[in-house]
Structures are given as structure tokens and as C-alpha cells.
Design a protein around this motif. Structure first.
Motif, PDB file in Angstrom:
ATOM      1  N   ASP A 180       3.823 -13.029   3.083  1.00  0.00           N
ATOM      2  CA  ASP A 180       5.133 -12.846   3.714  1.00  0.00           C
ATOM      3  C   ASP A 180       6.124 -12.207   2.757  1.00  0.00           C
ATOM      4  O   ASP A 180       7.337 -12.270   2.958  1.00  0.00           O
ATOM      5  N   ALA A 181       5.599 -11.570   1.700  1.00  0.00           N
ATOM      6  CA  ALA A 181       6.444 -10.844   0.744  1.00  0.00           C
ATOM      7  C   ALA A 181       6.414  -9.359   1.094  1.00  0.00           C
ATOM      8  O   ALA A 181       5.356  -8.724   1.019  1.00  0.00           O
ATOM      9  N   TYR A 182       7.550  -8.822   1.487  1.00  0.00           N
ATOM     10  CA  TYR A 182       7.646  -7.412   1.835  1.00  0.00           C
ATOM     11  C   TYR A 182       8.073  -6.632   0.592  1.00  0.00           C
ATOM     12  O   TYR A 182       9.047  -6.995  -0.087  1.00  0.00           O
ATOM     13  N   CYS A 183       7.378  -5.547   0.298  1.00  0.00           N
ATOM     14  CA  CYS A 183       7.651  -4.745  -0.895  1.00  0.00           C
ATOM     15  C   CYS A 183       8.657  -3.635  -0.597  1.00  0.00           C
ATOM     16  O   CYS A 183       8.383  -2.740   0.207  1.00  0.00           O
ATOM     17  N   MET A 184       9.803  -3.690  -1.242  1.00  0.00           N
ATOM     18  CA  MET A 184      10.837  -2.666  -1.092  1.00  0.00           C
ATOM     19  C   MET A 184      10.585  -1.463  -1.994  1.00  0.00           C
ATOM     20  O   MET A 184      10.876  -0.325  -1.635  1.00  0.00           O
ATOM     21  N   LYS A 185      10.098  -1.741  -3.199  1.00  0.00           N
ATOM     22  CA  LYS A 185       9.788  -0.681  -4.168  1.00  0.00           C
ATOM     23  C   LYS A 185       8.715  -1.210  -5.112  1.00  0.00           C
ATOM     24  O   LYS A 185       8.489  -2.423  -5.174  1.00  0.00           O
ATOM     25  N   PRO A 186       8.024  -0.346  -5.836  1.00  0.00           N
ATOM     26  CA  PRO A 186       6.912  -0.790  -6.680  1.00  0.00           C
ATOM     27  C   PRO A 186       7.306  -1.887  -7.667  1.00  0.00           C
ATOM     28  O   PRO A 186       8.410  -1.882  -8.216  1.00  0.00           O
ATOM     29  N   PHE A 187       6.388  -2.817  -7.880  1.00  0.00           N
ATOM     30  CA  PHE A 187       6.586  -3.892  -8.851  1.00  0.00           C
ATOM     31  C   PHE A 187       6.182  -3.377 -10.235  1.00  0.00           C
ATOM     32  O   PHE A 187       5.052  -2.943 -10.425  1.00  0.00           O
ATOM     33  N   GLU A 188       7.080  -3.462 -11.178  1.00  0.00           N
ATOM     34  CA  GLU A 188       6.800  -2.982 -12.529  1.00  0.00           C
ATOM     35  C   GLU A 188       7.238  -4.025 -13.555  1.00  0.00           C
ATOM     36  O   GLU A 188       8.286  -4.646 -13.410  1.00  0.00           O
ATOM     37  N   THR A 189       6.420  -4.214 -14.579  1.00  0.00           N
ATOM     38  CA  THR A 189       6.751  -5.153 -15.641  1.00  0.00           C
ATOM     39  C   THR A 189       6.079  -4.725 -16.939  1.00  0.00           C
ATOM     40  O   THR A 189       4.935  -4.269 -16.929  1.00  0.00           O
ATOM     41  N   GLU A 190       6.786  -4.871 -18.039  1.00  0.00           N
ATOM     42  CA  GLU A 190       6.223  -4.529 -19.340  1.00  0.00           C
ATOM     43  C   GLU A 190       5.518  -5.713 -19.993  1.00  0.00           C
ATOM     44  O   GLU A 190       4.692  -5.543 -20.886  1.00  0.00           O
ATOM     45  N   THR A 191       5.849  -6.921 -19.552  1.00  0.00           N
ATOM     46  CA  THR A 191       5.291  -8.112 -20.185  1.00  0.00           C
ATOM     47  C   THR A 191       4.225  -8.803 -19.350  1.00  0.00           C
ATOM     48  O   THR A 191       3.491  -9.653 -19.859  1.00  0.00           O
ATOM     49  N   LEU A 227       0.834  -1.202   0.000  1.00  0.00           N
ATOM     50  CA  LEU A 227       0.000   0.000   0.000  1.00  0.00           C
ATOM     51  C   LEU A 227       0.871   1.256   0.000  1.00  0.00           C
ATOM     52  O   LEU A 227       0.612   2.209  -0.754  1.00  0.00           O
ATOM     53  N   ASP A 228       1.908   1.247   0.820  1.00  0.00           N
ATOM     54  CA  ASP A 228       2.782   2.420   0.916  1.00  0.00           C
ATOM     55  C   ASP A 228       3.618   2.622  -0.344  1.00  0.00           C
ATOM     56  O   ASP A 228       4.096   3.728  -0.606  1.00  0.00           O
ATOM     57  N   ALA A 229       3.793   1.554  -1.119  1.00  0.00           N
ATOM     58  CA  ALA A 229       4.529   1.676  -2.385  1.00  0.00           C
ATOM     59  C   ALA A 229       3.625   2.169  -3.512  1.00  0.00           C
ATOM     60  O   ALA A 229       4.096   2.412  -4.627  1.00  0.00           O
ATOM     61  N   GLY A 230       2.338   2.325  -3.217  1.00  0.00           N
ATOM     62  CA  GLY A 230       1.410   2.856  -4.209  1.00  0.00           C
ATOM     63  C   GLY A 230       0.547   1.816  -4.894  1.00  0.00           C
ATOM     64  O   GLY A 230      -0.267   2.160  -5.747  1.00  0.00           O
ATOM     65  N   HIS A 231       0.695   0.557  -4.522  1.00  0.00           N
ATOM     66  CA  HIS A 231      -0.105  -0.502  -5.138  1.00  0.00           C
ATOM     67  C   HIS A 231      -1.499  -0.569  -4.514  1.00  0.00           C
ATOM     68  O   HIS A 231      -1.668  -0.302  -3.322  1.00  0.00           O
ATOM     69  N   GLU A 232      -2.481  -0.951  -5.300  1.00  0.00           N
ATOM     70  CA  GLU A 232      -3.768  -1.341  -4.764  1.00  0.00           C
ATOM     71  C   GLU A 232      -3.661  -2.811  -4.375  1.00  0.00           C
ATOM     72  O   GLU A 232      -3.064  -3.609  -5.099  1.00  0.00           O
TER      73      GLU A 232
END
Length: 285
Positions: free
Chosen positions: A96-107, A28-33
Motif C-alpha cells: 500500500d506504498a505508492y511511489c511518487m519518485k525513485p527511492f535513493e539512499t547513500e547509506t 515499476l514506472d519509477a524505474g525500480h525492479e
């Protein structure tokens, strides 16, 4: 609406501990819904996460459990393959996956090596038309299927048992059979393993160093594993919860990596304590 990929998680039922709270809050804090799917009552869910009943993805009368441990990981594996097939611009993340920075992918592919031998599906992004995803989904329809990646001898043994009227259920096969083992095999079969990240991206801290994340004295060892390419840290949920539950007050050391992350995201660990297996069993009696 955020331009970032949507994050989907599953917590079958029961209160979240501060470990899961931390992981949900990090996305949430990384900007993901974030959507947290569930099948029973759930509490301690961070504000901002959307709760959706799992029936929206997969209706099940019974949950497949691992024979030796009783874990619901097998059901979780099946659930994520159905969810990814039905969802656009969505990446699965275990709680149990902690998000360090937003997840981004083009594919739409988003996964990584946890070791030199296997790709973990704890964080898993696959496009809806992925051949590997189609294979994983079809595989999970047959609870007595024989893994194609097994050796000829192992396949022959399982086939003989089936022919004798005693087929082996997936819950009696080794841990991770429909998880990391299957994910790795199918991605390699379709060539989609070319999209896999190096270990430093999603699984920088290996299993044998997991406890160092909760110890002040292990902070440097854990931090050394993190790089500017790291986007997630696997906290090894069930194992780290049991370890934390055994510690004074069920808390990580002051100054440890997990302690620092809790403070960064404003998580009060005393408000959502970890509960050991024994305490859960006692509460159920």
C-alpha cells in the motif's frame, strides 16, 4: 540492471486489488525492479514485477496472526527483517506504498516518521550490517519475548505471567508491536533514527485523512500534504480497501487523488476490484 535500489514486497496469496496493482506499478514506472514474494497463488500482478515464493527468504509452516484482528502483519514484519538481512541494495515496501519518485539512499537507510512518536516500517531500507536490523531479527525469534522498550511496570507484569507458566504470545500484544513500535525502539537504541525522514517524505497523508484520498472533495486536502520532498504515499491498504469496497461500484470518486493516480499509471480498477471482508467470507463458504 537498474542502478536504483531493488524493491521487495509481500502478498501472501490471493488476487491483488487495484490498490496493490497501483502501488506495484508505481515502483515499476519509477524505474525500480520489483520482486513480489508470495506463499500461495497470486493474480492481477502487473507485468514486469518478479514473482518469487516466500520460501526463498523464510520457510514457515504457520503464519503468525494478530490475535484480535487475524491480520498477517506480524508475519510480514518478520519476513521483511529476514529479507533485508539476506538482500543487497533492497528496500522493503508494503503493497500500500505508492511511489511518487525513485527511492535513493547513500547509506542503505530508508524510512521515515509517520507521526511525532513513531517511525513506520511500511517502507524500510536498512543496510545488512545495521545493528537495528540485527536486533529486530533476533527479537522476532522469540514469540514470547518482552519488549525492552516497555515500562518497568509493564515488563514486570509480563515477566510475572511468564514465571507463572502463562507467557504472553506476541499475537496478544498491541497492534504494531513487532512493526512500528519495534522499528522505532531499535532505531532509537542504535542511533539509526538520525536517518529517519520527516513525515512529509513517506507518510504525508495521515491516517485520519486517508478517506479524503478517495473523495473528489478531499483532493485539495490530500494534495496540500504532498511536497517536493514526498517520495511515497501510504494508502492504508486494509482500511482504504474496506472503505472503497463500501462505495458505489467499489471505486474512488472521479477527480480524487486515487482516481488520478490510477489514470496516471493506466490501472483499470474494474479489472481488479477491491473485495470486502464480508465478500471474502461469503466466497469462502
Amino acid at each position: 540492471m537498474s542502478g536504483l535500489y531493488h524493491i521487495a514486497m509481500l502478498w501472501v496469496e490471493g488476487p491483488l486489488s487495484y490498490v496493490e496493482q497501483l502501488c506495484v506499478q508505481s515502483f515499476l514506472d519509477a524505474g525500480h525492479e520489483v520482486t513480489l514474494y508470495h506463499y500461495g497463488p497470486v493474480s492481477n500482478v502487473p507485468e514486469g514485477a518478479k514473482l518469487v515464493h516466500g520460501d526463498a527468504i523464510l520457510k514457515r509452516d504457520n503464519f503468525i496472526q494478530h490475535g484480535r484482528t487475524g491480520s498477517l502483519a506480524l508475519f510480514s514484519d518478520v519476513f521483511r527483517y529476514h529479507m533485508l538481512t539476506q538482500s543487497e541494495r533492497t528496500i522493503w515496501a508494503d503493497t500500500d506504498a505508492y511511489c511518487m519518485k525513485p527511492f535513493e539512499t547513500e547509506t542503505g537507510h530508508y524510512f521515515g516518521w509517520e507521526s511525532a512518536h513513531h517511525i513506520n516500517g511500511g517502507v524500510l531500507g536498512l543496510p545488512q550490517d545495521s545493528d537495528a536490523l540485527a536486533g529486530l531479527l533476533k527479537m522476532s525469534d522469540d514469540e514470547y519475548g518482552i519488549p525492552f522498550w516497555y515500562s518497568d511496570a509493564a515488563k514486570a507484569k509480563l515477566a510475572a505471567q511468564a514465571e507463572a507458566g502463562n507467557p504472553v504470545h506476541v499475537s496478544e500484544l498491541p497492534w504494531g508491536i513487532w512493526g512500528p513500535h519495534a522499528v522505532t525502539a531499535w532505531l532509537q537504541r542504535t542511533g539509526e533514527d538520525k536517518y529517519a525522514f520527516a513525515q512529509e517524505v513517506l507518510y504525508p497523508v495521515p491516517f485520519d485523512l486517508r478517506r479524503k484520498m478517495a473523495k473528489e472533495g478531499g483532493r485539495k486536502a490530500a494534495d496540500r500534504r504532498l511536497t517536493d520532498k514526498t517520495t511515497s504515499i501510504h494508502l492504508y491498504g486494509r482500511r482504504i480497501r474496506e472503505f472503497l469496497a463500501s462505495r458505489p461500484d467499489g471505486l474512488p470518486d472521479d477527480g480524487s487523488l486515487i482516481d488520478a493516480l490510477l489514470k496516471k499509471h493506466g490501472i483499470d480498477p474494474t479489472a481488479a476490484p477491491v473485495i470486502s471482508k464480508r465478500d471474502k467470507a461469503d466466497a469462502a463458504e
